[in-house]
Design a protein around this motif. Structure first.
Motif, mmCIF file in Angstrom:
data_model
loop_
_atom_site.group_PDB
_atom_site.id
_atom_site.type_symbol
_atom_site.label_atom_id
_atom_site.label_comp_id
_atom_site.label_asym_id
_atom_site.label_seq_id
_atom_site.Cartn_x
_atom_site.Cartn_y
_atom_site.Cartn_z
ATOM 1 N N SER A 27 5.335 -50.925 -22.869
ATOM 2 C CA SER A 27 5.377 -49.719 -22.030
ATOM 3 C C SER A 27 3.999 -49.442 -21.439
ATOM 4 C CB SER A 27 5.805 -48.502 -22.871
ATOM 5 O OG SER A 27 4.789 -48.169 -23.802
ATOM 6 N N THR A 65 -1.343 -40.381 -21.268
ATOM 7 C CA THR A 65 -2.763 -40.678 -21.058
ATOM 8 C C THR A 65 -3.588 -40.147 -22.234
ATOM 9 O OG1 THR A 65 -2.314 -40.264 -18.704
ATOM 10 C CG2 THR A 65 -4.617 -40.565 -19.367
ATOM 11 N N VAL A 78 -7.067 -41.358 -13.982
ATOM 12 C CA VAL A 78 -5.647 -41.551 -13.687
ATOM 13 C C VAL A 78 -5.490 -41.595 -12.170
ATOM 14 C CG1 VAL A 78 -3.324 -40.606 -13.978
ATOM 15 C CG2 VAL A 78 -5.050 -40.251 -15.756
ATOM 16 N N ASP A 80 -5.731 -45.698 -15.723
ATOM 17 C CA ASP A 80 -4.303 -45.422 -15.857
ATOM 18 C C ASP A 80 -3.694 -45.562 -14.460
ATOM 19 O OD1 ASP A 80 -1.754 -44.415 -16.037
ATOM 20 O OD2 ASP A 80 -2.276 -42.766 -17.377
ATOM 21 N N SER A 111 2.742 -49.242 -15.730
ATOM 22 C CA SER A 111 4.018 -48.912 -16.359
ATOM 23 C C SER A 111 5.149 -49.422 -15.476
ATOM 24 C CB SER A 111 4.142 -47.392 -16.501
ATOM 25 O OG SER A 111 5.489 -47.029 -16.765
ATOM 26 N N PHE A 165 8.250 -48.200 -16.127
ATOM 27 C CA PHE A 165 9.281 -47.168 -16.285
ATOM 28 C C PHE A 165 10.085 -47.121 -14.973
ATOM 29 C CE2 PHE A 165 10.812 -42.773 -16.195
ATOM 30 C CZ PHE A 165 11.349 -42.664 -17.475
ATOM 31 N N ASP A 177 12.067 -49.843 -20.421
ATOM 32 C CA ASP A 177 10.625 -49.685 -20.583
ATOM 33 C C ASP A 177 9.896 -51.010 -20.392
ATOM 34 O OD1 ASP A 177 9.907 -46.939 -21.211
ATOM 35 O OD2 ASP A 177 11.140 -47.159 -23.018
HETATM 36 C C1 LIG Z 1 4.512 -43.183 -16.614
HETATM 37 C C2 LIG Z 1 3.120 -42.901 -16.983
HETATM 38 C C3 LIG Z 1 2.556 -43.362 -18.184
HETATM 39 C C4 LIG Z 1 3.362 -43.963 -19.295
HETATM 40 O O1 LIG Z 1 4.122 -45.052 -18.978
HETATM 41 P P1 LIG Z 1 5.431 -45.384 -19.886
HETATM 42 O O2 LIG Z 1 5.816 -46.738 -19.373
HETATM 43 O O3 LIG Z 1 6.440 -44.341 -19.593
HETATM 44 O O4 LIG Z 1 5.014 -45.418 -21.302
HETATM 45 C C5 LIG Z 1 1.213 -43.129 -18.409
HETATM 46 N N1 LIG Z 1 0.452 -42.476 -17.513
HETATM 47 C C6 LIG Z 1 0.956 -42.013 -16.352
HETATM 48 C C7 LIG Z 1 0.054 -41.308 -15.404
HETATM 49 C C8 LIG Z 1 2.308 -42.192 -16.060
HETATM 50 O O5 LIG Z 1 2.794 -41.701 -14.917
#
Ligand SMILES: *Cc1c(COP(=O)(O)O)cnc(C)c1O
Length: 372
Positions: free
Chosen positions: A59, A89, A131, A157, A181, A183, A193
């Protein structure tokens, strides 16, 4: 008219045959964990991003967790990040026994205010996590400079920013490590995931590779204590198909963002609606098109009633979360983040939206303010 916040079914219809063929071949192989499929995706992403190394993990959250671990972050350490982000984060910092130290965001981009980072650094600081929120890079030039002068790691991130660029460099390849990610709602989303760590450092990549399989390089030999954080072959197969479409979809998002700008200009809501801004030098991939508005929650309910999906990213900044009470922040600690939490509203921006749908969203917002 109906305009969902995101319509993954519309995307799936374009690629159904290719995805099914890819899934079918994994099923024929009956090899589901890591293996050749995941290695192929890692190679594809290395090439796409221009990263020396890419390591698939379970993930985006794990991508951050493992990245911090290989930077040596542990109990008693501090990591500087923003309170205006998805929980993962900061959660990843805490999971390692380290302390998130927050720095406020900029009002125009919603990204880390790089000018405030240096004053948050202490002798215990180990890393900085900028981020790249909503799909554009934080001010990496200044962040990397502060980090370099203090010997800190920069872990990007980039969960919302795959394909974003700053001065031509891909998000996730500018700091020491980059975290992605898969997701489903991210710009490159799997059927479940998934995540990826990128780095230019071979030794760090090797350590992430070990950590994702219980700290072992060779079966039953454990050099460190790691995790089960493996990417699976079915996800990799889907993601490899989708990666070949990513640039097209990103262009669609950018085209829609430009279209929104035009439409909003026509309805003259400048004193009610603030549109997102892109920093010079940034190539924005618009994982979200996030506006700032007055009477946000009323507008959101009105739009819902008219068939338009929206979302609030994020309603409660992390320094105000119950689990972070112990950090000692209070309301007022990060005024820009707190204001964003009250005003931000993300509108549908996915590539398959029609011009009629975009116009309907803007017209409906205009109709709301004509009454309020
Ligand atoms: C989606 C997201 C994550 C986490 O990713 P997952 O794959 O859901 O664990 C971390 N940081 C940010 C800014 C995100 O948008």
């Amino acid at each position: 008219m109906n305009v969902p916040l995101l319509d993954l079914k519309a995307q799936y219809r374009q690629i159904r045959a290719e995805v099914m063929a890819a899934l079918e071949s994994v099923c024929e192989e009956q090899a589901f964990i890591l293996g050749a499929r995941v290695a192929d995706l890692e190679k594809d992403l290395q090439r796409y991003l221009g990263a020396a190394h890419a390591v698939g993990v379970a993930s985006g959250t794990d991508a951050i967790l493992l990245s911090l671990m290989v930077c040596g972050v542990g109990p008693g350490d501090e990591v500087v990040t923003v309170p205006y982000t998805f929980f993962a984060t900061a959660g990843s910092i805490s999971r390692l026994g380290a302390k998130p130290v927050f720095v406020d965001i900029r009002p125009d981009t919603f990204n880390m205010d790089a000018a405030q980072v240096a004053e948050r650094v202490t002798p215990r600081t180990k890393a900085i996590i900028p981020v790249h929120l909503f799909g554009q890079c934080a001010d990496m030039e200044l962040i990397v400079k502060v980090a370099a002068s203090r010997g800190l790691a920069v872990v990007e991130d980039a969960a919302q920013a795959i394909g974003a660029k700053q001065h031509g460099r891909q998000a996730g390849t500018i700091g020491r490590l980059g975290c992605f990610s898969f997701f489903p709602s991210k710009n490159l989303g799997g059927f479940g995931d998934g995540g990826m760590v990128t780095t230019g450092d071979a030794a760090l990549a090797e350590r992430v590779r070990m950590l994702r399989v219980h700290g072992s390089r060779e079966k039953y030999l454990h050099e460190m204590v790691g995790f089960n954080s493996r990417l699976d072959a079915l996800q990799a197969a889907v993601l490899r198909v989708k990666l070949t479409y990513l640039d097209r979809w990103t262009e669609g998002r950018r085209r829609n963002a430009t279209q929104y700008e035009r439409l909003f200009q026509d309805v003259k809501l400048q004193d009610r609606v603030t549109l997102p801004t892109t920093d010079p030098g940034n190539y924005h991939v618009f994982n979200q098109f996030t506006i700032r508005v007055q009477k946000r929650d009323e507008l959101r309910a009105y739009l819902k009633d008219k068939g338009i999906g929206t979302e609030v990213y994020y309603p409660i900044p992390l320094h105000s979360q119950t689990c972070y009470r112990e950090l000692g922040y209070r309301t007022g600690s990060f005024p820009v983040s707190e204001r964003a939490a009250r005003e931000a509203l993300s509108l549908p921006i996915y590539a398959e939206l029609s011009d009629d749908q975009l116009a309907y969203v803007v017209d409906t917002i205009a109709a709301f303010y004509s009454r309020h």
